[in-house]
Design a protein around this motif. Structure first.
Motif, PDB file in Angstrom:
ATOM      1  N   GLY A 103       6.162  -9.140  13.441  1.00  9.68           N
ATOM      2  CA  GLY A 103       6.225  -9.390  11.997  1.00  9.68           C
ATOM      3  C   GLY A 103       4.830  -9.504  11.381  1.00  9.68           C
ATOM      4  O   GLY A 103       4.588  -9.038  10.265  1.00  9.68           O
ATOM      5  N   THR A 104       3.911 -10.102  12.128  1.00  5.91           N
ATOM      6  CA  THR A 104       2.543 -10.261  11.620  1.00  5.91           C
ATOM      7  C   THR A 104       1.864  -8.904  11.440  1.00  5.91           C
ATOM      8  O   THR A 104       1.147  -8.682  10.456  1.00  5.91           O
ATOM      9  CB  THR A 104       1.712 -11.156  12.561  1.00  5.91           C
ATOM     10  OG1 THR A 104       2.432 -12.368  12.783  1.00  5.91           O
ATOM     11  CG2 THR A 104       0.355 -11.490  11.960  1.00  5.91           C
ATOM     12  N   ILE A 105       2.108  -7.976  12.381  1.00  8.03           N
ATOM     13  CA  ILE A 105       1.555  -6.621  12.253  1.00  8.03           C
ATOM     14  C   ILE A 105       2.058  -5.995  10.942  1.00  8.03           C
ATOM     15  O   ILE A 105       1.280  -5.485  10.129  1.00  8.03           O
ATOM     16  CB  ILE A 105       2.000  -5.718  13.438  1.00  8.03           C
ATOM     17  CG1 ILE A 105       1.526  -6.305  14.775  1.00  8.03           C
ATOM     18  CG2 ILE A 105       1.496  -4.287  13.250  1.00  8.03           C
ATOM     19  CD1 ILE A 105       2.075  -5.567  16.010  1.00  8.03           C
ATOM     20  N   LEU A 106       3.379  -6.075  10.739  1.00  7.66           N
ATOM     21  CA  LEU A 106       4.007  -5.439   9.566  1.00  7.66           C
ATOM     22  C   LEU A 106       3.519  -6.073   8.253  1.00  7.66           C
ATOM     23  O   LEU A 106       3.178  -5.378   7.288  1.00  7.66           O
ATOM     24  CB  LEU A 106       5.533  -5.576   9.662  1.00  7.66           C
ATOM     25  CG  LEU A 106       6.213  -4.842  10.827  1.00  7.66           C
ATOM     26  CD1 LEU A 106       7.605  -5.402  11.080  1.00  7.66           C
ATOM     27  CD2 LEU A 106       6.276  -3.341  10.541  1.00  7.66           C
ATOM     28  N   MET A 107       3.490  -7.398   8.222  1.00 10.40           N
ATOM     29  CA  MET A 107       3.123  -8.092   6.980  1.00 10.40           C
ATOM     30  C   MET A 107       1.630  -7.960   6.689  1.00 10.40           C
ATOM     31  O   MET A 107       1.220  -7.927   5.537  1.00 10.40           O
ATOM     32  CB  MET A 107       3.538  -9.572   7.037  1.00 10.40           C
ATOM     33  CG  MET A 107       5.030  -9.772   7.250  1.00 10.40           C
ATOM     34  SD  MET A 107       6.049  -8.823   6.078  1.00 10.40           S
ATOM     35  CE  MET A 107       7.523  -8.543   7.055  1.00 10.40           C
ATOM     36  N   MET A 108       0.820  -7.862   7.769  1.00  8.28           N
ATOM     37  CA  MET A 108      -0.617  -7.658   7.552  1.00  8.28           C
ATOM     38  C   MET A 108      -0.853  -6.292   6.907  1.00  8.28           C
ATOM     39  O   MET A 108      -1.708  -6.142   6.045  1.00  8.28           O
ATOM     40  CB  MET A 108      -1.369  -7.782   8.885  1.00  8.28           C
ATOM     41  CG  MET A 108      -2.874  -7.831   8.732  1.00  8.28           C
ATOM     42  SD  MET A 108      -3.407  -9.149   7.604  1.00  8.28           S
ATOM     43  CE  MET A 108      -3.822 -10.440   8.752  1.00  8.28           C
ATOM     44  N   TYR A 109      -0.048  -5.314   7.295  1.00  3.60           N
ATOM     45  CA  TYR A 109      -0.131  -3.996   6.663  1.00  3.60           C
ATOM     46  C   TYR A 109       0.186  -4.124   5.174  1.00  3.60           C
ATOM     47  O   TYR A 109      -0.526  -3.584   4.319  1.00  3.60           O
ATOM     48  CB  TYR A 109       0.847  -3.021   7.336  1.00  3.60           C
ATOM     49  CG  TYR A 109       0.904  -1.660   6.655  1.00  3.60           C
ATOM     50  CD1 TYR A 109       0.047  -0.640   7.047  1.00  3.60           C
ATOM     51  CD2 TYR A 109       1.794  -1.426   5.607  1.00  3.60           C
ATOM     52  CE1 TYR A 109       0.078   0.591   6.409  1.00  3.60           C
ATOM     53  CE2 TYR A 109       1.833  -0.198   4.969  1.00  3.60           C
ATOM     54  CZ  TYR A 109       0.976   0.809   5.365  1.00  3.60           C
ATOM     55  OH  TYR A 109       1.000   2.011   4.729  1.00  3.60           O
ATOM     56  N   LEU A 110       1.239  -4.866   4.852  1.00  2.00           N
ATOM     57  CA  LEU A 110       1.625  -5.041   3.445  1.00  2.00           C
ATOM     58  C   LEU A 110       0.538  -5.769   2.658  1.00  2.00           C
ATOM     59  O   LEU A 110       0.334  -5.515   1.470  1.00  2.00           O
ATOM     60  CB  LEU A 110       2.950  -5.813   3.332  1.00  2.00           C
ATOM     61  CG  LEU A 110       4.208  -5.093   3.818  1.00  2.00           C
ATOM     62  CD1 LEU A 110       5.425  -5.995   3.693  1.00  2.00           C
ATOM     63  CD2 LEU A 110       4.431  -3.797   3.044  1.00  2.00           C
ATOM     64  N   HIS A 111      -0.165  -6.681   3.312  1.00  4.76           N
ATOM     65  CA  HIS A 111      -1.261  -7.403   2.653  1.00  4.76           C
ATOM     66  C   HIS A 111      -2.503  -6.520   2.505  1.00  4.76           C
ATOM     67  O   HIS A 111      -3.479  -6.930   1.873  1.00  4.76           O
ATOM     68  CB  HIS A 111      -1.642  -8.656   3.455  1.00  4.76           C
ATOM     69  CG  HIS A 111      -0.824  -9.873   3.114  1.00  4.76           C
ATOM     70  ND1 HIS A 111      -0.984 -10.571   1.941  1.00  4.76           N
ATOM     71  CD2 HIS A 111       0.148 -10.520   3.795  1.00  4.76           C
ATOM     72  CE1 HIS A 111      -0.142 -11.602   1.918  1.00  4.76           C
ATOM     73  NE2 HIS A 111       0.566 -11.590   3.020  1.00  4.76           N
ATOM     74  N   GLY A 112      -2.482  -5.340   3.137  1.00  2.00           N
ATOM     75  CA  GLY A 112      -3.659  -4.472   3.098  1.00  2.00           C
ATOM     76  C   GLY A 112      -4.750  -4.956   4.026  1.00  2.00           C
ATOM     77  O   GLY A 112      -5.918  -4.611   3.881  1.00  2.00           O
ATOM     78  N   GLY A 113      -4.380  -5.772   5.006  1.00  4.54           N
ATOM     79  CA  GLY A 113      -5.365  -6.324   5.946  1.00  4.54           C
ATOM     80  C   GLY A 113      -5.474  -5.508   7.222  1.00  4.54           C
ATOM     81  O   GLY A 113      -4.882  -4.422   7.335  1.00  4.54           O
ATOM     82  N   ASP A 114      -6.225  -6.050   8.176  1.00  7.26           N
ATOM     83  CA  ASP A 114      -6.497  -5.331   9.417  1.00  7.26           C
ATOM     84  C   ASP A 114      -5.356  -5.534  10.424  1.00  7.26           C
ATOM     85  O   ASP A 114      -5.460  -6.301  11.368  1.00  7.26           O
ATOM     86  CB  ASP A 114      -7.832  -5.833  10.001  1.00  7.26           C
ATOM     87  CG  ASP A 114      -8.341  -4.950  11.126  1.00  7.26           C
ATOM     88  OD1 ASP A 114      -7.609  -4.033  11.552  1.00  7.26           O
ATOM     89  OD2 ASP A 114      -9.474  -5.185  11.584  1.00  7.26           O
TER      90      ASP A 114
END
Ligand SMILES: [Zn+2]
Length: 357
Positions: free
Chosen positions: A281-292
């Motif tokens: 989930g952290t991978i997916l949500m970090m993508y949504l945040h525009g993060g690394d």
């Protein structure tokens, strides 16, 4: 102690464990910890079927040797029915304090029963699979729904690194996923603070995100059967628990990635472990945040935690279903999910991050 305010503006105490004992063979110090806390009689050891022989009986014996009356009860699952059963058992046997000796589920049941009876609770984890071993929250399953319930924080945590290192490595790797999820939880919290002026604590956010960063930086030293790895993960779980205590909510350690994990629990036939799902989930949500997001994925890979649907053992379609459902899990908690993902947006996120292929 300082007081903090929850979302409703109610005053509440910042609850922290008083004694945290981490190390090889510290299970033998249970008696000393109890004496220090003036817990000198009528203990109830709540343990699991397989953890009874590993740790439950050691705790029971050592307290009995000290002249205490100790009852031992096996907890089968983390349900409200089970909490009720243990609570009744405790009333009948005149329990003055609880020891939860086992996995996260056992600890959650003991924690809630102790909270309801307003008696102290000591956490003796045999695995480090999520931050519930130190926090004031308990996860309870009701059918397919998992609810996180506010409880009292443990008075003490006794984490024997030898016992935890001998537990299946999958559990420790899952614990890492739960810690790494602080990254997106804090981003979600900052976002909610900017957009909705929700109560925000700089200290809690900094502590939670630093804890995750340290673990990510040390990902290559987290390995099976190493007590040094266990020590690092347990300390990080304690840190996350402290961050939640300072915040007076689970915000620093639970955001959109946790909502995704709860959504998976609802839709998947056989969900994976909480921490494993939170890691993905952290991978997916970090993508949504525009993060690394790649840094998150690389760290999880180094640790040996799942980064794809396949590694979670969950079909792609459930990942997509959960992504679309996530924002409804805890609607009052504003996150990057906003009003939700459309099915095609969900597919793009999952493919770009290689969670599905
Ligand atoms: Zn969690």
């Amino acid at each position: 102690m300082d007081v903090t305010h929850d979302m409703n503006g109610q005053k509440k105490w910042m609850q922290l464990p008083r004694n945290v004992v981490i190390g090889n063979g510290v299970i033998n110090e249970v008696r000393d910890v109890c004496t220090d806390l003036k817990l000198i009689d009528n203990a109830l050891v709540v343990t699991g079927k397989s953890t009874k022989g590993i740790a439950g009986e050691i705790v029971q014996d050592s307290l009995q040797d000290a002249g205490q009356n100790v009852e031992l009860v096996i907890s089968e699952s983390a349900s409200m029915k089970e909490v009720e059963r243990i609570r009744k058992h405790a009333i009948e046997s005149g329990t003055r304090y609880f020891l939860g000796v086992g996995s996260g589920k056992t600890i959650d049941v003991a924690k809630l029963a102790a909270t309801e009876l307003e008696v102290p609770f000591i956490s003796v984890p045999t695995a480090a699979s999520h931050d519930g071993i130190v926090s004031s929250r308990a996860s309870i399953k009701d059918g397919r729904t998992t609810t996180s319930i506010q409880a009292n924080a443990p008075m003490a945590v006794i984490a024997d690194t030898e016992i935890i290192a001998n537990a299946p490595y999958r559990l420790l790797a899952a614990g890492c996923g739960d810690i790494i999820s602080n990254c997106t939880a804090v981003l979600d919290w900052q976002l909610a603070s900017r957009l909705q002026n929700v109560q925000f604590s700089e200290y809690a956010a900094a502590l939670a995100s630093m804890t995750a960063q340290i673990l990510i930086d040390s990902a290559d030293s987290i390995k099976p059967e190493l007590e040094s790895s266990v020590r690092m993960v347990v300390k990080a779980l304690v840190s996350s628990g402290v961050a939640m205590s300072i915040a007076g909510s689970s915000r620093p350690a639970s955001g959109s990635e946790h909502m995704f994990s709860h959504a998976l629990d609802r839709v998947a036939d056989e969900p994976a472990l909480h921490g494993e799902q939170c890691g993905v989930g952290t991978i997916l949500m970090m993508y949504l945040h525009g993060g690394d997001w790649k840094r998150i994925s690389d760290a999880l890979k180094l640790i040996g935690a799942p980064t794809t649907a396949k590694e979670l053992g969950i079909e792609d379609k459930y990942i997509l279903e959960a992504l679309v459902l996530s924002h409804t899990i805890r609607p009052e908690r504003y996150t990057i999910l906003g009003t939700g993902l459309t099915p095609d947006a969900a597919e793009i996120v999952a493919r770009k991050t290689k969670v599905i292929s």
